[in-house]
Design a protein around this motif. Structure first.
Motif, PDB file in Angstrom:
ATOM      1  N   MET A   1       0.832  -1.178   0.000  1.00 44.14           N
ATOM      2  CA  MET A   1       0.000   0.000   0.000  1.00 44.14           C
ATOM      3  C   MET A   1       0.882   1.248   0.000  1.00 44.14           C
ATOM      4  O   MET A   1       1.757   1.400   0.827  1.00 44.14           O
ATOM      5  N   ALA A   2       0.647   2.127  -0.961  1.00 44.66           N
ATOM      6  CA  ALA A   2       1.432   3.364  -1.044  1.00 44.66           C
ATOM      7  C   ALA A   2       0.633   4.492  -0.395  1.00 44.66           C
ATOM      8  O   ALA A   2      -0.456   4.829  -0.834  1.00 44.66           O
ATOM      9  N   LEU A   3       1.194   5.046   0.642  1.00 47.45           N
ATOM     10  CA  LEU A   3       0.549   6.174   1.317  1.00 47.45           C
ATOM     11  C   LEU A   3       0.866   7.462   0.580  1.00 47.45           C
ATOM     12  O   LEU A   3       1.973   7.635   0.085  1.00 47.45           O
ATOM     13  N   LYS A   4      -0.088   8.357   0.514  1.00 43.34           N
ATOM     14  CA  LYS A   4       0.124   9.648  -0.138  1.00 43.34           C
ATOM     15  C   LYS A   4      -0.015  10.743   0.900  1.00 43.34           C
ATOM     16  O   LYS A   4      -1.043  10.860   1.564  1.00 43.34           O
ATOM     17  N   PHE A   5       1.024  11.549   1.017  1.00 40.23           N
ATOM     18  CA  PHE A   5       1.029  12.657   1.953  1.00 40.23           C
ATOM     19  C   PHE A   5       0.961  13.960   1.171  1.00 40.23           C
ATOM     20  O   PHE A   5       1.552  14.079   0.102  1.00 40.23           O
ATOM     21  N   LYS A   6       0.267  14.924   1.717  1.00 38.84           N
ATOM     22  CA  LYS A   6       0.092  16.215   1.063  1.00 38.84           C
ATOM     23  C   LYS A   6       0.568  17.310   2.011  1.00 38.84           C
ATOM     24  O   LYS A   6       0.197  17.321   3.195  1.00 38.84           O
ATOM     25  N   PHE A   7       1.378  18.251   1.526  1.00 42.24           N
ATOM     26  CA  PHE A   7       1.789  19.390   2.331  1.00 42.24           C
ATOM     27  C   PHE A   7       0.555  20.212   2.704  1.00 42.24           C
ATOM     28  O   PHE A   7      -0.278  20.518   1.853  1.00 42.24           O
ATOM     29  N   ILE A   8       0.465  20.614   3.977  1.00 44.98           N
ATOM     30  CA  ILE A   8      -0.665  21.414   4.443  1.00 44.98           C
ATOM     31  C   ILE A   8      -0.200  22.799   4.896  1.00 44.98           C
ATOM     32  O   ILE A   8      -0.722  23.806   4.463  1.00 44.98           O
ATOM     33  N   HIS A   9       0.772  22.833   5.815  1.00 47.62           N
ATOM     34  CA  HIS A   9       1.263  24.129   6.284  1.00 47.62           C
ATOM     35  C   HIS A   9       2.646  24.004   6.890  1.00 47.62           C
ATOM     36  O   HIS A   9       3.104  22.925   7.212  1.00 47.62           O
ATOM     37  N   ASN A  10       3.291  25.159   7.022  1.00 52.26           N
ATOM     38  CA  ASN A  10       4.524  25.314   7.791  1.00 52.26           C
ATOM     39  C   ASN A  10       4.175  26.220   8.962  1.00 52.26           C
ATOM     40  O   ASN A  10       3.326  27.089   8.839  1.00 52.26           O
ATOM     41  N   ASN A  11       4.867  26.033  10.075  1.00 50.16           N
ATOM     42  CA  ASN A  11       4.631  26.841  11.260  1.00 50.16           C
ATOM     43  C   ASN A  11       5.885  27.596  11.657  1.00 50.16           C
ATOM     44  O   ASN A  11       6.989  27.049  11.596  1.00 50.16           O
ATOM     45  N   ILE A  12       5.709  28.845  12.048  1.00 47.01           N
ATOM     46  CA  ILE A  12       6.772  29.608  12.694  1.00 47.01           C
ATOM     47  C   ILE A  12       6.157  30.344  13.879  1.00 47.01           C
ATOM     48  O   ILE A  12       4.977  30.684  13.870  1.00 47.01           O
ATOM     49  N   ASN A  13       6.960  30.546  14.913  1.00 44.44           N
ATOM     50  CA  ASN A  13       6.511  31.280  16.084  1.00 44.44           C
ATOM     51  C   ASN A  13       6.928  32.737  15.946  1.00 44.44           C
ATOM     52  O   ASN A  13       8.033  33.022  15.485  1.00 44.44           O
ATOM     53  N   VAL A  14       6.045  33.640  16.366  1.00 43.03           N
ATOM     54  CA  VAL A  14       6.290  35.070  16.218  1.00 43.03           C
ATOM     55  C   VAL A  14       6.017  35.794  17.534  1.00 43.03           C
ATOM     56  O   VAL A  14       5.181  35.370  18.330  1.00 43.03           O
ATOM     57  N   LEU A  15       6.736  36.891  17.767  1.00 45.83           N
ATOM     58  CA  LEU A  15       6.538  37.686  18.988  1.00 45.83           C
ATOM     59  C   LEU A  15       5.368  38.661  18.871  1.00 45.83           C
ATOM     60  O   LEU A  15       4.612  38.850  19.804  1.00 45.83           O
ATOM     61  N   ASP A  16       5.249  39.312  17.724  1.00 43.41           N
ATOM     62  CA  ASP A  16       4.199  40.313  17.513  1.00 43.41           C
ATOM     63  C   ASP A  16       3.393  39.854  16.295  1.00 43.41           C
ATOM     64  O   ASP A  16       3.763  40.115  15.153  1.00 43.41           O
ATOM     65  N   GLN A  17       2.292  39.174  16.572  1.00 49.59           N
ATOM     66  CA  GLN A  17       1.534  38.536  15.494  1.00 49.59           C
ATOM     67  C   GLN A  17       0.987  39.540  14.489  1.00 49.59           C
ATOM     68  O   GLN A  17       1.052  39.321  13.282  1.00 49.59           O
ATOM     69  N   GLU A  18       0.465  40.664  14.958  1.00 49.92           N
ATOM     70  CA  GLU A  18      -0.102  41.651  14.036  1.00 49.92           C
ATOM     71  C   GLU A  18       0.982  42.265  13.144  1.00 49.92           C
ATOM     72  O   GLU A  18       0.751  42.502  11.961  1.00 49.92           O
ATOM     73  N   LYS A  19       2.152  42.512  13.710  1.00 52.28           N
ATOM     74  CA  LYS A  19       3.276  43.022  12.917  1.00 52.28           C
ATOM     75  C   LYS A  19       3.674  41.999  11.854  1.00 52.28           C
ATOM     76  O   LYS A  19       3.938  42.351  10.702  1.00 52.28           O
ATOM     77  N   SER A  20       3.695  40.725  12.234  1.00 53.53           N
ATOM     78  CA  SER A  20       4.054  39.669  11.285  1.00 53.53           C
ATOM     79  C   SER A  20       3.003  39.525  10.194  1.00 53.53           C
ATOM     80  O   SER A  20       3.339  39.386   9.014  1.00 53.53           O
ATOM     81  N   ILE A  21       1.726  39.576  10.560  1.00 51.76           N
ATOM     82  CA  ILE A  21       0.655  39.487   9.565  1.00 51.76           C
ATOM     83  C   ILE A  21       0.792  40.632   8.565  1.00 51.76           C
ATOM     84  O   ILE A  21       0.695  40.425   7.350  1.00 51.76           O
ATOM     85  N   ALA A  22       1.039  41.838   9.062  1.00 56.53           N
ATOM     86  CA  ALA A  22       1.196  43.007   8.180  1.00 56.53           C
ATOM     87  C   ALA A  22       2.400  42.827   7.258  1.00 56.53           C
ATOM     88  O   ALA A  22       2.337  43.155   6.066  1.00 56.53           O
ATOM     89  N   PHE A  23       3.516  42.298   7.785  1.00 62.36           N
ATOM     90  CA  PHE A  23       4.706  42.072   6.960  1.00 62.36           C
ATOM     91  C   PHE A  23       4.407  41.087   5.836  1.00 62.36           C
ATOM     92  O   PHE A  23       4.715  41.351   4.674  1.00 62.36           O
ATOM     93  N   TYR A  24       3.825  39.950   6.155  1.00 63.07           N
ATOM     94  CA  TYR A  24       3.561  38.923   5.138  1.00 63.07           C
ATOM     95  C   TYR A  24       2.550  39.405   4.093  1.00 63.07           C
ATOM     96  O   TYR A  24       2.629  39.012   2.934  1.00 63.07           O
TER      97      TYR A  24
END
Length: 126
Positions: free
Chosen positions: A1-24
């Motif tokens: 049986m061949a399993l198939k994996f799909k990329f969903i997300h990458n995670n990074i931790n941030v200090l100032d979430q709103e600043k990071s959201i604005a940057f991205y």
């Protein structure tokens, strides 16, 4: 049986979430697609998407974290391919976030508010 994996997300931790959201949003055009807030406020997860693929970037904010994250040698990175490399380069240059260029390879890196590096690649013919 061949399993198939799909990329969903990458995670990074941030200090100032709103600043990071604005940057991205400004640097890469990413926008919030969902948010999960822990019931007692311990953490907030914000998932950003590019509107093109299903892959997401998860930004994790931890309430009790006050010190910058130790990124070690920061050899890991997330890569983005862009349709207009020159325009992206000029945009990132104006933002002042270009942290490394490799003109021989035709790529460059930008740095987010927490020090994570993001590789910018041009669209190339196969």
């Amino acid at each position: 049986m061949a399993l198939k994996f799909k990329f969903i997300h990458n995670n990074i931790n941030v200090l100032d979430q709103e600043k990071s959201i604005a940057f991205y949003k400004e640097a890469l055009g990413l926008s919030e697609v969902k948010r999960k807030e822990h019931k007692d406020g311990d953490f907030v997860l914000v998932f950003l998407g590019d509107g093109i693929t299903e892959h997401q970037l998860e930004l994790t904010w931890l309430r009790d974290r006050t010190e910058p994250y130790d990124l070690g040698d920061n050899e890991s990175h997330i890569a983005f391919r862009v349709d207009d490399f020159e325009a992206a380069y000029e945009h990132h240059k104006k933002m002042g976030c270009i942290c490394y260029e490799n003109k021989d390879m035709g790529i460059y890196f930008i740095e987010d508010p927490d020090g994570y590096w993001l590789e910018i690649l041009p669209t190339r013919d196969k």
